[in-house]
Design a protein around this motif. Sequence first.
Motif, PDB file in Angstrom:
ATOM      1  N   ARG B 325     115.231  42.816  18.872  1.00  0.00           N
ATOM      2  CA  ARG B 325     114.900  43.694  17.751  1.00  0.00           C
ATOM      3  C   ARG B 325     113.436  43.513  17.315  1.00  0.00           C
ATOM      4  O   ARG B 325     112.792  44.465  16.879  1.00  0.00           O
ATOM      5  N   MET B 328     111.500  45.726  19.358  1.00  0.00           N
ATOM      6  CA  MET B 328     111.687  47.100  18.871  1.00  0.00           C
ATOM      7  C   MET B 328     110.793  47.366  17.660  1.00  0.00           C
ATOM      8  O   MET B 328     110.135  48.413  17.571  1.00  0.00           O
ATOM      9  N   HIS B 329     110.755  46.419  16.727  1.00  0.00           N
ATOM     10  CA  HIS B 329     109.921  46.597  15.533  1.00  0.00           C
ATOM     11  C   HIS B 329     108.449  46.729  15.906  1.00  0.00           C
ATOM     12  O   HIS B 329     107.728  47.545  15.331  1.00  0.00           O
ATOM     13  N   ASN B 332     107.994  50.164  17.258  1.00  0.00           N
ATOM     14  CA  ASN B 332     108.038  51.136  16.159  1.00  0.00           C
ATOM     15  C   ASN B 332     106.716  51.157  15.415  1.00  0.00           C
ATOM     16  O   ASN B 332     106.248  52.209  14.975  1.00  0.00           O
ATOM     17  N   ALA B 333     106.123  49.980  15.287  1.00  0.00           N
ATOM     18  CA  ALA B 333     104.878  49.862  14.514  1.00  0.00           C
ATOM     19  C   ALA B 333     103.733  50.629  15.157  1.00  0.00           C
ATOM     20  O   ALA B 333     102.751  50.945  14.487  1.00  0.00           O
ATOM     21  N   VAL B 334     103.843  50.916  16.465  1.00  0.00           N
ATOM     22  CA  VAL B 334     102.812  51.737  17.101  1.00  0.00           C
ATOM     23  C   VAL B 334     103.380  53.115  17.446  1.00  0.00           C
ATOM     24  O   VAL B 334     102.821  53.846  18.262  1.00  0.00           O
ATOM     25  N   ALA B 335     104.504  53.449  16.797  1.00  0.00           N
ATOM     26  CA  ALA B 335     105.158  54.757  16.989  1.00  0.00           C
ATOM     27  C   ALA B 335     105.429  55.049  18.461  1.00  0.00           C
ATOM     28  O   ALA B 335     105.308  56.178  18.921  1.00  0.00           O
ATOM     29  N   ALA B 336     105.798  54.009  19.192  1.00  0.00           N
ATOM     30  CA  ALA B 336     106.098  54.189  20.613  1.00  0.00           C
ATOM     31  C   ALA B 336     107.437  54.906  20.784  1.00  0.00           C
ATOM     32  O   ALA B 336     108.240  54.966  19.859  1.00  0.00           O
ATOM     33  N   ASN B 337     107.638  55.437  21.971  1.00  0.00           N
ATOM     34  CA  ASN B 337     108.903  56.104  22.270  1.00  0.00           C
ATOM     35  C   ASN B 337     109.896  55.030  22.704  1.00  0.00           C
ATOM     36  O   ASN B 337     109.848  54.534  23.825  1.00  0.00           O
ATOM     37  N   VAL B 338     110.769  54.648  21.783  1.00  0.00           N
ATOM     38  CA  VAL B 338     111.636  53.511  22.087  1.00  0.00           C
ATOM     39  C   VAL B 338     113.088  53.810  21.721  1.00  0.00           C
ATOM     40  O   VAL B 338     113.377  54.423  20.693  1.00  0.00           O
ATOM     41  N   SER B 339     113.973  53.378  22.617  1.00  0.00           N
ATOM     42  CA  SER B 339     115.402  53.368  22.343  1.00  0.00           C
ATOM     43  C   SER B 339     115.843  51.917  22.327  1.00  0.00           C
ATOM     44  O   SER B 339     115.293  51.088  23.062  1.00  0.00           O
ATOM     45  N   PHE B 340     116.825  51.646  21.473  1.00  0.00           N
ATOM     46  CA  PHE B 340     117.349  50.280  21.447  1.00  0.00           C
ATOM     47  C   PHE B 340     118.854  50.318  21.234  1.00  0.00           C
ATOM     48  O   PHE B 340     119.328  50.954  20.295  1.00  0.00           O
TER      49      PHE B 340
END
Lengths: 212, 382
Positions: B325, B328-329, B332-340
């Motif tokens: 996680r 993941m954070h 998210n902090a760089v607004a990446a395209n992420v699924s978790f």
Amino acid sequence: MNAADRERHSAERAIRVDLQLIADMIEPSSRVLDVGCGDGALLEYLTTFKHVDGRGIELSTTGVNACISRGLSVIQGDADADLKNYPDAAFDYVILSHTLQAMVAPHEVLGHMMRIGRRAIVSFPNFAFWRVRLDFLLGGRMPESDLMPYHWYDTPNIHLCSIKDFVALCGKMGFRVERSLSLDSTGRARRIGAGIFTANLLGEQAVFLLTK
Amino acid sequence: MSQPLPGYRVRLGHETPLRLDCGVELSDFTVAYQTYGRLNAARSNAILICHALTGDQYVAEPHPVTGKEGWWHMMVGPGKVLDTDRYFVVCPNILGGCMGTIGPKEINPATGKPWGLTFPVISIADMVRAQAMLMDHLGIDNLFAVTGGSIGGMQVLEWAALYPARVFAAVPIATAAHHTAQNIAFHEVGRQAIMADPDWHGGDYQAHGARPHRGLAVARMAAHITYLSEKALQEKFGRKLQNRAAVSWGFDADFQVESYLRHQGSTFVDRFDANSYLYITRAADYFDLAERYGGVLAHAFRGTATRFCLMSFTSDWLYPTEENRKIMHALNAVAANVSFAEIVSDNGHDSFLLDEPEFHRVFEGFLDGAAEHRGLPRKSGQ
């Protein structure tokens, strides 16, 4: 009707009426974050028909896995805890559909949504809907309905509000209401505008488009 | 292991040597690798698999030493999640390994003797740089996906950080962006077990015609416990006795769990090199991706266009959900395209190697979505 139209037609019919109203507020090819995206119905619709760059956050494992299996970019997370990690202005729209009332700190979630996105779209059940009022007034019991299908002791809805309450909070936080709609129990949408007293009485749910 | 190993070998570093994090340069070294499926004309369908601590390149075929099925045979093959009818799958043996790629058991050309402890200490990033040189050799500029679990997942993260433009999709599984004190502690137990074995000979056992079997077996036994959940161990073995009606009042393997661990230890030593175990565990201990980026993990992924899918398992206490996680954070902090996705499983860290239908379904769905964005053809029959 050709195959593409049929597909479009069936997909449009497939999403919930409030989700359709939300989808109609979104500009094509924008960046969208759907907070509490469930099984991804709205995100998939927006990706397919509005060609958005869409992301989602969902609390339930089954919802998340369903989304990723459909090829959507979704994280397992909690809006109360995970929104703070996103940078400012990363999205054009941040959507919260029928989730605000389940947040531990709705005002903080709203604040983060408006920080992360240029616009926020929020839908919620209206706790001042006439039937809810009547249930409580005459029945003397906590209201239950299709939109709030829980008992007082097992409901995830810990912060229910009325349309008036929500408008007041937006005012307090300095957010501008760009569009607002109320839906009656047949799913018919009306602009709230100046008729907030009527909307607050007749609207079973509401959809707000907010800007700064 | 006197028979030549199946698969490919390539000598790299002639023109541009590999400069390791420790400062040493490797100018002529072998990388052994295996491939499955076919590279398409556009060279856009390659998937790199990064193997874990004790894995190797034999992903989807019988292992040349043990004869057992490949460690990810459930995942890789025609019609499987990593569908070899659609994708070209490459898995190299990692730097420091013992299945053909340069490592402590190979001969140092400068001395004509096995490297042993004179082999330079390597990092996860070094492994990835060597893999990138292999991709150059294969003419693959862009990988459709890079994936791996555990220490393999760390390599995936390094790929995304070091070569963002070369990675379209990244799937790090059951991993972490740094080793915790507990991770390091378990590895240290394993290393001490190896080094305490008199047959280790200060790392020079090949010259003594010996192998520190007992130490390596104990290292494997201790590590194996960390790969399983307490619940799985309890349900599988409980306090059941091994082929006996009562305890022996001695130190034989009375309990089934003891017998199981001894078996895990003894079969492991047939296929693994003790010094490799030291080097690879050290690389994992030294791994702290944020360190190179001013202590901020998000900076490792700034501006990334890679599509990420992170997965963890509920009962994994070695690289728990919380560590995944954190990655993941950062994304998210760089607004990446992420699924978790956190997969519910009782199988502990080893879940990523096992038949976990939900894990496979999510992985496949993510890859299908990514393939569509990459413009790769759909699965046949769809």
